[in-house]
Design a protein around this motif. Structure first.
Motif, PDB file in Angstrom:
ATOM      1  N   ALA A  86       0.712  -1.218  -0.046  1.00 47.53           N
ATOM      2  CA  ALA A  86      -0.235   0.003   0.118  1.00 47.53           C
ATOM      3  C   ALA A  86       1.050   1.342  -0.021  1.00 47.53           C
ATOM      4  CB  ALA A  86      -0.835  -0.078   1.396  1.00 47.53           C
ATOM      5  N   THR A  87       2.046   1.287   0.737  1.00 50.99           N
ATOM      6  CA  THR A  87       2.674   2.389   0.600  1.00 50.99           C
ATOM      7  C   THR A  87       3.263   2.964  -0.757  1.00 50.99           C
ATOM      8  OG1 THR A  87       4.089   1.763   2.590  1.00 50.99           O
ATOM      9  CG2 THR A  87       5.314   3.106   1.302  1.00 50.99           C
ATOM     10  N   VAL A  88       3.302   2.082  -1.415  1.00 47.97           N
ATOM     11  CA  VAL A  88       3.763   2.502  -3.101  1.00 47.97           C
ATOM     12  C   VAL A  88       2.525   3.359  -3.625  1.00 47.97           C
ATOM     13  CG1 VAL A  88       4.137   1.708  -5.208  1.00 47.97           C
ATOM     14  CG2 VAL A  88       4.862   0.396  -3.599  1.00 47.97           C
ATOM     15  N   TYR A  89       1.447   2.997  -3.467  1.00 49.31           N
ATOM     16  CA  TYR A  89       0.461   3.812  -4.109  1.00 49.31           C
ATOM     17  C   TYR A  89      -0.149   4.928  -3.193  1.00 49.31           C
ATOM     18  CZ  TYR A  89      -1.090  -0.305  -6.601  1.00 49.31           C
ATOM     19  OH  TYR A  89      -0.950  -1.549  -7.567  1.00 49.31           O
ATOM     20  N   LEU A  90       0.116   4.740  -1.898  1.00 50.54           N
ATOM     21  CA  LEU A  90      -0.153   6.181  -1.180  1.00 50.54           C
ATOM     22  C   LEU A  90       0.735   7.009  -1.308  1.00 50.54           C
ATOM     23  CD1 LEU A  90      -1.389   4.133   2.217  1.00 50.54           C
ATOM     24  CD2 LEU A  90      -2.751   5.465   0.898  1.00 50.54           C
ATOM     25  N   ALA A  91       2.074   6.702  -1.376  1.00 48.62           N
ATOM     26  CA  ALA A  91       3.330   7.608  -1.587  1.00 48.62           C
ATOM     27  C   ALA A  91       3.171   8.187  -2.947  1.00 48.62           C
ATOM     28  CB  ALA A  91       4.743   6.842  -1.499  1.00 48.62           C
ATOM     29  N   VAL A  92       2.624   7.796  -3.982  1.00 50.70           N
ATOM     30  CA  VAL A  92       2.384   8.298  -5.339  1.00 50.70           C
ATOM     31  C   VAL A  92       1.353   9.049  -5.295  1.00 50.70           C
ATOM     32  CG1 VAL A  92       1.775   7.821  -7.444  1.00 50.70           C
ATOM     33  CG2 VAL A  92       3.474   6.301  -6.517  1.00 50.70           C
ATOM     34  N   GLY A  93       0.259   8.577  -4.849  1.00 51.87           N
ATOM     35  CA  GLY A  93      -1.164   9.498  -4.448  1.00 51.87           C
ATOM     36  C   GLY A  93      -0.832  10.866  -3.835  1.00 51.87           C
ATOM     37  N   ALA A  94       0.039  10.862  -2.744  1.00 49.92           N
ATOM     38  CA  ALA A  94       0.538  12.095  -2.077  1.00 49.92           C
ATOM     39  C   ALA A  94       1.106  13.260  -2.881  1.00 49.92           C
ATOM     40  CB  ALA A  94       1.209  11.713  -0.825  1.00 49.92           C
ATOM     41  N   ARG A  95       1.691  12.760  -4.029  1.00 52.13           N
ATOM     42  CA  ARG A  95       2.576  13.430  -4.848  1.00 52.13           C
ATOM     43  C   ARG A  95       2.092  13.750  -6.051  1.00 52.13           C
ATOM     44  NH1 ARG A  95       5.370  10.256  -1.304  1.00 52.13           N
ATOM     45  NH2 ARG A  95       7.267  11.503  -0.317  1.00 52.13           N
ATOM     46  N   LEU A  96       0.981  13.101  -6.515  1.00 48.38           N
ATOM     47  CA  LEU A  96       0.216  13.175  -8.106  1.00 48.38           C
ATOM     48  C   LEU A  96      -0.603  14.739  -7.990  1.00 48.38           C
ATOM     49  CD1 LEU A  96      -0.938   9.887  -9.255  1.00 48.38           C
ATOM     50  CD2 LEU A  96       1.062  11.195 -10.015  1.00 48.38           C
ATOM     51  N   ALA A  97      -0.436  15.213  -9.005  1.00 48.47           N
ATOM     52  CA  ALA A  97      -1.413  16.495  -9.119  1.00 48.47           C
ATOM     53  C   ALA A  97      -2.960  15.886  -9.321  1.00 48.47           C
ATOM     54  CB  ALA A  97      -1.058  17.159 -10.609  1.00 48.47           C
ATOM     55  N   ASP A  98      -3.167  14.887  -9.791  1.00 45.53           N
ATOM     56  CA  ASP A  98      -4.477  14.283 -10.076  1.00 45.53           C
ATOM     57  C   ASP A  98      -4.517  12.905  -9.264  1.00 45.53           C
ATOM     58  OD1 ASP A  98      -7.047  13.250 -10.453  1.00 45.53           O
ATOM     59  OD2 ASP A  98      -6.887  13.447 -12.790  1.00 45.53           O
ATOM     60  N   SER A  99      -4.685  12.878  -7.974  1.00 46.51           N
ATOM     61  CA  SER A  99      -4.501  11.720  -7.121  1.00 46.51           C
ATOM     62  C   SER A  99      -5.634  10.705  -7.379  1.00 46.51           C
ATOM     63  CB  SER A  99      -4.450  12.087  -5.625  1.00 46.51           C
ATOM     64  OG  SER A  99      -5.640  12.747  -5.235  1.00 46.51           O
ATOM     65  N   GLY A 100      -6.650  11.230  -8.067  1.00 46.92           N
ATOM     66  CA  GLY A 100      -7.826  10.252  -8.514  1.00 46.92           C
ATOM     67  C   GLY A 100      -7.260   9.371  -9.382  1.00 46.92           C
ATOM     68  N   LYS A 101      -6.207   9.493 -10.033  1.00 51.38           N
ATOM     69  CA  LYS A 101      -5.808   8.550 -10.986  1.00 51.38           C
ATOM     70  C   LYS A 101      -4.705   7.532 -10.312  1.00 51.38           C
ATOM     71  CE  LYS A 101      -6.316  11.443 -15.107  1.00 51.38           C
ATOM     72  NZ  LYS A 101      -5.718  12.177 -16.304  1.00 51.38           N
ATOM     73  N   THR A 102      -4.605   7.692  -8.954  1.00 56.31           N
ATOM     74  CA  THR A 102      -3.426   6.834  -8.632  1.00 56.31           C
ATOM     75  C   THR A 102      -3.378   5.432  -8.766  1.00 56.31           C
ATOM     76  OG1 THR A 102      -3.236   8.528  -6.714  1.00 56.31           O
ATOM     77  CG2 THR A 102      -2.486   6.296  -6.216  1.00 56.31           C
ATOM     78  N   VAL A 103      -4.382   4.710  -8.266  1.00 53.36           N
ATOM     79  CA  VAL A 103      -4.435   3.226  -8.416  1.00 53.36           C
ATOM     80  C   VAL A 103      -4.306   2.584 -10.090  1.00 53.36           C
ATOM     81  CG1 VAL A 103      -5.684   1.238  -8.291  1.00 53.36           C
ATOM     82  CG2 VAL A 103      -5.703   3.039  -6.493  1.00 53.36           C
ATOM     83  N   GLY A 104      -5.187   3.473 -10.930  1.00 50.15           N
ATOM     84  CA  GLY A 104      -4.980   2.845 -12.288  1.00 50.15           C
ATOM     85  C   GLY A 104      -3.506   3.331 -12.972  1.00 50.15           C
ATOM     86  N   GLU A 105      -2.852   4.418 -12.794  1.00 54.86           N
ATOM     87  CA  GLU A 105      -1.678   4.717 -13.120  1.00 54.86           C
ATOM     88  C   GLU A 105      -0.592   4.174 -12.673  1.00 54.86           C
ATOM     89  OE1 GLU A 105      -0.634   7.713 -15.554  1.00 54.86           O
ATOM     90  OE2 GLU A 105      -2.469   6.576 -15.823  1.00 54.86           O
ATOM     91  N   VAL A 106      -0.672   3.612 -11.171  1.00 55.48           N
ATOM     92  CA  VAL A 106       0.405   2.849 -10.800  1.00 55.48           C
ATOM     93  C   VAL A 106       0.253   1.358 -11.463  1.00 55.48           C
ATOM     94  CG1 VAL A 106       1.311   1.884  -8.750  1.00 55.48           C
ATOM     95  CG2 VAL A 106       0.692   4.095  -8.661  1.00 55.48           C
ATOM     96  N   GLU A 107      -0.827   0.850 -11.293  1.00 55.64           N
ATOM     97  CA  GLU A 107      -0.822  -0.669 -11.980  1.00 55.64           C
ATOM     98  C   GLU A 107      -0.458  -0.495 -13.243  1.00 55.64           C
ATOM     99  OE1 GLU A 107      -4.901  -1.598 -11.093  1.00 55.64           O
ATOM    100  OE2 GLU A 107      -4.579  -2.432  -9.206  1.00 55.64           O
ATOM    101  N   ARG A 108      -0.713   0.461 -14.244  1.00 56.15           N
ATOM    102  CA  ARG A 108      -0.514   0.611 -15.468  1.00 56.15           C
ATOM    103  C   ARG A 108       1.243   0.518 -15.502  1.00 56.15           C
ATOM    104  NH1 ARG A 108       2.505   4.305 -17.496  1.00 56.15           N
ATOM    105  NH2 ARG A 108       1.774   5.975 -16.023  1.00 56.15           N
TER     106      ARG A 108
END
Length: 398
Positions: free
Chosen positions: A48-70
């Motif tokens: 979960a850290t990977v996604y949460l760390a990315v989400g905190a730093r994305l301009a559009d955090s709503g795309k976090t899960v899909g973009e990390v999985e991509r």
């Protein structure tokens, strides 16, 4: 560096952190690859850290899960693999060769020797090094055919992976070990396999395995210089102790890499010597506005340095760290940790200030905005840190 050393104080260090770690609002990233590249590595021990760390730093955090999985599973621009200190991280795929050669080779050699010793002595010679070579060759071929597979799936293709041996025979820690679990870990640190898709949602700790993408073999000294240079660009200034801790290298390797990378010595507060990347001694302009962030347990910023007093008061360590030194979820305001947060069973994101110095009404409002932003993209998913800390437990039980 001749002459008087450039001094970099706490305020400038916090400014560098805000910008280079993509935490200030104006510095947020457009994609997970930008986040990972800016930080060098994302802690992957807790998925979960990977996604949460990315989400905190994305301009559009709503795309976090899909973009990390991509990035991880479709484009393969990010890879989850063993790295520094025998820990699992997520790196930009282009950095895999550097990480493997700079930190993985020595760890891998020790891990393989340990497996062979434990396996041969723990099976009364029934399982040999030659036997292991046959099994791993067969297992890797099966993994290549499947593309991705769990250990259970691989054991159907290569039943010898189920063989067991006794670890620590006669000791108080004696226990049965299965060849499959130990072998896959060794192959991981050797850079021959990587983690694939999880079996469940993005918080799952159960992963498939995949054959590692090919990468060039680099000279260890060259790779160490490259890795250290990248890390200093992201995290400098840092002390020699910080570098030794983060890399897990011997101090002689750190010093050699500092020289090879052309690192520049600077002075920090209290007369301490730090290092920055070559060409990085100039002043850094601060973010236009104050910023707040809710970072997850094991976040690479909170765990980035061994010497943390410049962004985390010593009085906050007991509530925010577990007994093994793993940091839990943290609340940040303008470059320093001021509290912690948690998610309750209801899904509510709650937080508490532990250091209110300079944290006024505007700061609290900014923290609430970040809590709402986090809650919005996490949605119905429930996230419990793998390494739980006193404050996180208290907040979830309240």
């Amino acid at each position: 560096m001749g002459g008087q050393r450039r001094h970099i104080g706490v305020a400038e260090r916090r400014t560098r952190l805000a910008l280079r770690h993509r935490l200030a609002g104006t510095a947020r990233a457009a994609a997970p690859e930008e986040v990972a590249g800016s930080l060098v590595a994302l802690h992957g021990t807790d998925p979960a850290t990977v996604y949460l760390a990315v989400g905190a730093r994305l301009a559009d955090s709503g795309k976090t899960v899909g973009e990390v999985e991509r990035a991880l599973y479709e484009d393969r621009t990010l890879v989850r693999m063993h790295g520094m200190r025998h820990t699992v991280f997520v790196f930009p795929t282009g950095l895999a060769a550097v990480v493997h050669s700079s930190t993985g080779l020595a760890i891998a050699a020790k891990a393989r020797a340990g497996l062979i010793k434990d396996m041969t002595t723990g099976s009364d010679g029934r399982l040999t090094e030659e036997w292991l070579t046959e099994v791993e060759t067969s297992a890797l071929a099966a993994l290549a055919r499947r593309g991705q597979a769990t250990v259970n799936e691989l054991t159907r293709d290569e039943p010898r992976l189920r063989e067991q041996f006794t670890y620590g025979a006669g000791k108080n820690y004696e226990s049965p070990h299965t060849v499959s679990s130990r072998l896959m870990r060794v192959l991981g640190v050797e850079g021959r396999v990587v983690r694939g898709r999880p079996l469940g949602a993005w918080t799952s700790s159960q992963f498939r395995w995949a054959v590692a993408p090919p990468h060039p073999e680099l000279a260890p000294a060259e790779a160490q210089s490259e890795l250290l240079g990248r890390w200093l660009a992201a995290c400098g200034p840092a002390t020699e102790a910080d570098l030794k801790w983060w890399t897990g290298w011997k101090v002689t390797d750190v010093r050699r890499a500092l020289s090879a990378a052309g690192a520049v010595a600077v002075s920090l507060d209290d007369g301490v010597t730090g290092y920055v990347a070559d060409g990085d001694t100039g002043p850094v302009a601060g973010p236009a506005e104050p910023w707040a962030a809710l970072l997850p347990g094991l976040d690479p910023t909170a765990m980035g340095w061994q010497e943390r007093d410049w962004y985390l008061a010593p009085s906050l360590r007991d509530p925010l760290f577990d007994r093994s030194g793993n940091v839990g979820p943290t609340v940040w305001w303008n470059g320093r940790v001021v509290g912690g947060w948690a998610q309750r069973a209801s899904g509510e994101i709650v937080w508490r200030l532990l250091d209110s110095d300079g944290v006024g009404r505007d700061a609290r409002a900014a923290i609430e905005v970040e809590a709402a932003r986090l809650s919005a993209w996490v949605g119905t998913t429930r996230v419990t840190p793998r390494f739980r800390t006193p404050l996180e437990r208290e907040l979830t039980s309240a």
